[in-house]
Motif scaffolding. Structure first.
Motif, PDB file in Angstrom:
ATOM      1  N   GLY A 239       0.784  -1.229   0.000  1.00  0.00           N
ATOM      2  CA  GLY A 239       0.000   0.000   0.000  1.00  0.00           C
ATOM      3  C   GLY A 239       0.812   1.273   0.000  1.00  0.00           C
ATOM      4  N   ASN A 258      -5.939  -2.221  -5.041  1.00  0.00           N
ATOM      5  CA  ASN A 258      -5.541  -2.026  -3.651  1.00  0.00           C
ATOM      6  C   ASN A 258      -5.489  -0.549  -3.264  1.00  0.00           C
ATOM      7  OD1 ASN A 258      -3.421  -4.860  -4.003  1.00  0.00           O
ATOM      8  ND2 ASN A 258      -5.249  -4.749  -2.705  1.00  0.00           N
ATOM      9  N   THR A 262     -11.674   0.041  -3.828  1.00  0.00           N
ATOM     10  CA  THR A 262     -11.091  -1.196  -3.309  1.00  0.00           C
ATOM     11  C   THR A 262     -12.176  -2.208  -2.963  1.00  0.00           C
ATOM     12  OG1 THR A 262      -9.284   0.104  -2.387  1.00  0.00           O
ATOM     13  CG2 THR A 262      -9.572  -2.098  -1.488  1.00  0.00           C
TER      14      THR A 262
END
Lengths: 390, 326
Positions: A239, A258, A262
């Motif tokens: 992330g 991601n 999402t």
């Protein structure tokens, strides 16, 4: 080696009814220092990942179901164990089985869960996979696993259904170097193929600022020099890269995967189907009043599924309870508006998938118009006809 | 509102009510609570919107008092039951409840209110006049439907998460029995002869019939309108004719109501209504039924003789409950 750092036994005993109470031991196994919950990945305390303890979801399930278990004369006992490695997990699970535990909720990464499943082959115990989304675990076709976490393929299908709905058919794919990234990217690729979406280019990104890797670490370069695309898909389990991609793409396009939009099993901003009550119960019960993450929801759901099967099958025999749990009679509510049950072919729980932003639910898959001959939830994930064991 | 002020208002109201005993009865007006626009929409007998009564946040279940001079509405996000004067169509009082009141019922003499508090999982018993909590009876998580026997001796309440019906002895305010039913039990209706209650299990797509003599499940009914899947059928609201011969059941996402012969359990008709049919009400002479549609923000009027939808009227955001004053 048996290095169990700590063992907590939570007993929700309470008032015993006329029926003689029967102990119902339920296990919860997690990895010490699970990298998936590592808060130290980014600096400046930017939260990239959940840092709470999914066992709190399992504990909430016991509290939620107490009135039921009291009524049917069961006393659930949740035994939460963390171990540092696969050997420790196997030893802990053996100890649970020896103590009469038939169901263990597993909050484990895919590799550790696969090893644990193999070590328990042939024993009277089922692992409830709460947090490992890897398709490969489903492909193992292990008899002793039920998957409550959505598979990567289900998450990808939720996204591609939405892309089809919006007619955003051209995708630029960006994939990171974490071991989970190519796995999620592969699931997305398969899903895009099924819905005939076009992947205009696939590129690998790099987290460094190394000038030699400029075409991998500069987002504008990474998203330029391709034919036209409608969205950018990013597979980035860590992330740290993904959070910078929105608003920096070469073309002004939305980001999904991601980062950006999402797909998740659960999000605190769901407003319908009784979800606000589930969230507020969790916030009252959890350490620090944190919001319920998908891992917490998944542990809650897995534990409720087990207790529901005991209560509604009317039996405490492992075989009877397991038969109920895996039958279409389960009809488990997950506060997402549709009943959930386990698919017989891959032991995956059917469930709606939420498409989320930071603070909103943009849609809930399966979307209207995606039809299936028996259950529309089976438009998410590997369907019976295409599923094969690895 | 302070307690004194509230008492004063209540007293004044009592005088008004005494002075105008028959004013609000049989007006033919239709009342719809809108969960997300925080209002009660009032429609004339000709189905024209004549007023929007601003209420506390998230109004849901509604009931008239017996002489229909007052309308009570549970407001889930402000933790109150608002009281609306039927003569002026204004909110004149708010009775504080526990967190997130959803559905409620009166004791036969209307002195007590039994309200399910969704957030803290209790059936709360309130004195209507004073607002004092007489009892908080623990239930399974997310209690919803509440119904009392006509003599007030027994209350039934559902728990959506525990999949249970709790049977409450109202003299001692304790749960005397738990009945395990289908997934996410929601609402009740009771046969006029007090032989059975019906419970809608929203997510297992079933109606459970409970024998009131034994408090055991005596029947499980399933419905499937043409062109829908079993999982689309999410029954919630129900209504029963005065003679107890027919039951109307809203089927949620299947966008229909089912009209069922209560004794034979046979489905007489499926009537197409709006999106996510949520609650259903009959008028007094049972010529029409009105259905609130939660996802299409409208109500559908069904002609009971032809069993056809005759009109759909947009009302506002997320209509929850319909009442007809006739």
């Amino acid at each position: 080696m048996r290095a169990l750092l700590f063992v907590i036994i939570l007993v929700f005993g309470g008032s015993v009814t006329a029926a003689a109470a029967t102990d119902l031991p339920i296990g919860f196994l997690a990895l010490e220092d699970d990298p998936r919950y590592d808060a130290d990945m980014a600096y400046a305390r930017i939260q990239l990942r959940p840092t709470g303890d999914a066992a709190e979801g399992a504990a909430m399930a016991l509290a939620d179901m107490k009135i039921v278990t009291d009524a049917v004369g069961l006393t659930p006992q949740l035994s939460i164990v963390r171990a540092p490695d696969s050997d420790g997990l196997a030893a802990a699970a053996q100890e649970m089985v020896a103590a009469g535990t038939n169901f263990i909720v597993a909050d484990l990464p895919a590799a550790e869960l696969a090893a644990l499943s193999e070590s328990l082959t042939g024993q009277p115990v089922t692992l409830m996979n709460a947090t490992a989304q890897d398709n490969a675990l489903r492909g193992m076709c292990a008899e002793n696993m039920l998957h409550v976490a959505a598979s990567d393929r289900m998450l990808a299908d939720a996204l591609t259904q939405y892309l089809r709905l919006r007619n955003w058919t051209r995708i630029l794919m960006l994939t990171g170097k974490d071991e989970r990234d190519p796995i999620f990217a592969a699931a997305f690729r398969e899903s895009a193929e099924r819905l005939r979406l076009t992947i205009v280019a696939e590129r690998e990104f790099d987290l460094s600022t190394n000038p030699e890797l400029r075409d991998q670490n500069n987002i504008q370069l990474l998203t330029a020099g391709t034919s036209e695309y409608d969205v950018v898909f990013i597979a980035d389990a860590v992330g740290e890269f993904g959070r910078y991609v929105e608003y920096q793409t070469s073309l002004p396009r939305p980001v999904i995967g991601n980062a950006g939009l999402t797909p998740l099993e659960w999000h605190w901003s769901l407003e319908r189907y009784g979800a606000p009550q589930v969230n507020s119960r969790f916030e009252s019960a959890s350490d620090g009043g944190r919001r319920m993450g998908w891992q917490d929801w998944s542990a809650w759901t897995a534990t409720r599924a087990v207790i529901t099967a005991y209560a509604k099958s009317g039996s405490t025999e492992y075989a009877d309870v397991l038969a109920y749990l895996t039958s279409d009679r389960l009809r488990l509510d997950g506060s997402k508006g549709q009943t959930q049950s386990f698919r017989p072919w891959d032991h995956q729980m059917r469930q709606p998938i939420l498409l989320t932003t930071d603070n909103a639910i943009i849609g809930v898959a399966p979307f209207e118009g995606f039809l299936h001959e028996t259950n529309t939830l089976d438009t998410l994930g590997s369907d019976e006809r295409e599923f094969v064991c690895d | 509102m302070t307690r004194l002020l509230k008492l004063a208002v209540t007293s004044v109201l009592a005088l008004v009510v005494l002075a105008l005993p028959a004013f609000a009865q049989g007006t033919g007006m239709i009342f719809v609570s809108n969960e997300k626009s925080h209002e009660i929409v009032v429609l004339s007998p000709e189905h024209e919107i004549i007023k929007r009564i601003e209420t506390s946040q998230r109004p849901r279940d509604m009931h008239f008092n017996a002489d229909r001079t007052l309308l009570f509405v549970a407001c889930g996000d402000d933790d109150v039951i608002d009281v609306i004067d039927m003569a002026t169509l204004e909110v004149v009082d708010s009775i504080p409840t526990g967190p997130s009141p959803e559905v409620f019922a009166f004791s036969p003499d209307e002195s007590l209110i039994y309200v399910s508090n969704e957030e803290n999982s209790t059936l709360e018993v309130l004195e209507r006049e004073t607002g004092i909590t007489v009892a908080d009876i623990p239930t399974g998580a997310e209690p919803e439907g509440v119904i009392l026997t006509p003599d007030g001796s027994v209350a039934y309440v559902t728990s959506e998460v525990a999949d249970m019906i709790h049977v409450v002895d109202t003299s001692a305010n304790v749960v005397t029995k738990n009945i395990l039913v289908g997934t996410r039990p929601r609402r009740f209706i009771m046969a006029p002869d007090e032989s059975e209650i019906w419970v809608s299990a929203e997510l297992s797509s079933e109606i459970y019939v409970i024998d009131m003599e034994t408090n055991e499940v005596s029947d499980v009914l399933e419905f499937l309108p043409p062109g829908f899947r079993p999982e689309d059928v999410t029954p919630v609201g129900m209504a029963i004719t005065a003679d107890g011969s027919k039951v109307l059941i809203s089927l949620g996402r299947a966008n229909h109501i089912a009209v069922v012969d209560r004794v034979s359990r046979e489905t007489l008709s499926y009537v197409l209504v709006g999106s996510r049919a949520w609650s259903v009400a009959l008028n007094r002479d049972e010529t029409i039924a009105i259905v609130a549609n939660g996802l299409s923000d409208d109500i559908t009027v069904v002609d009971m003789e032809s069993m056809r939808p005759v009109e759909s009227i947009p009302v506002g955001r997320v209509p929850h409950t319909v009442l007809i004053d006739d």
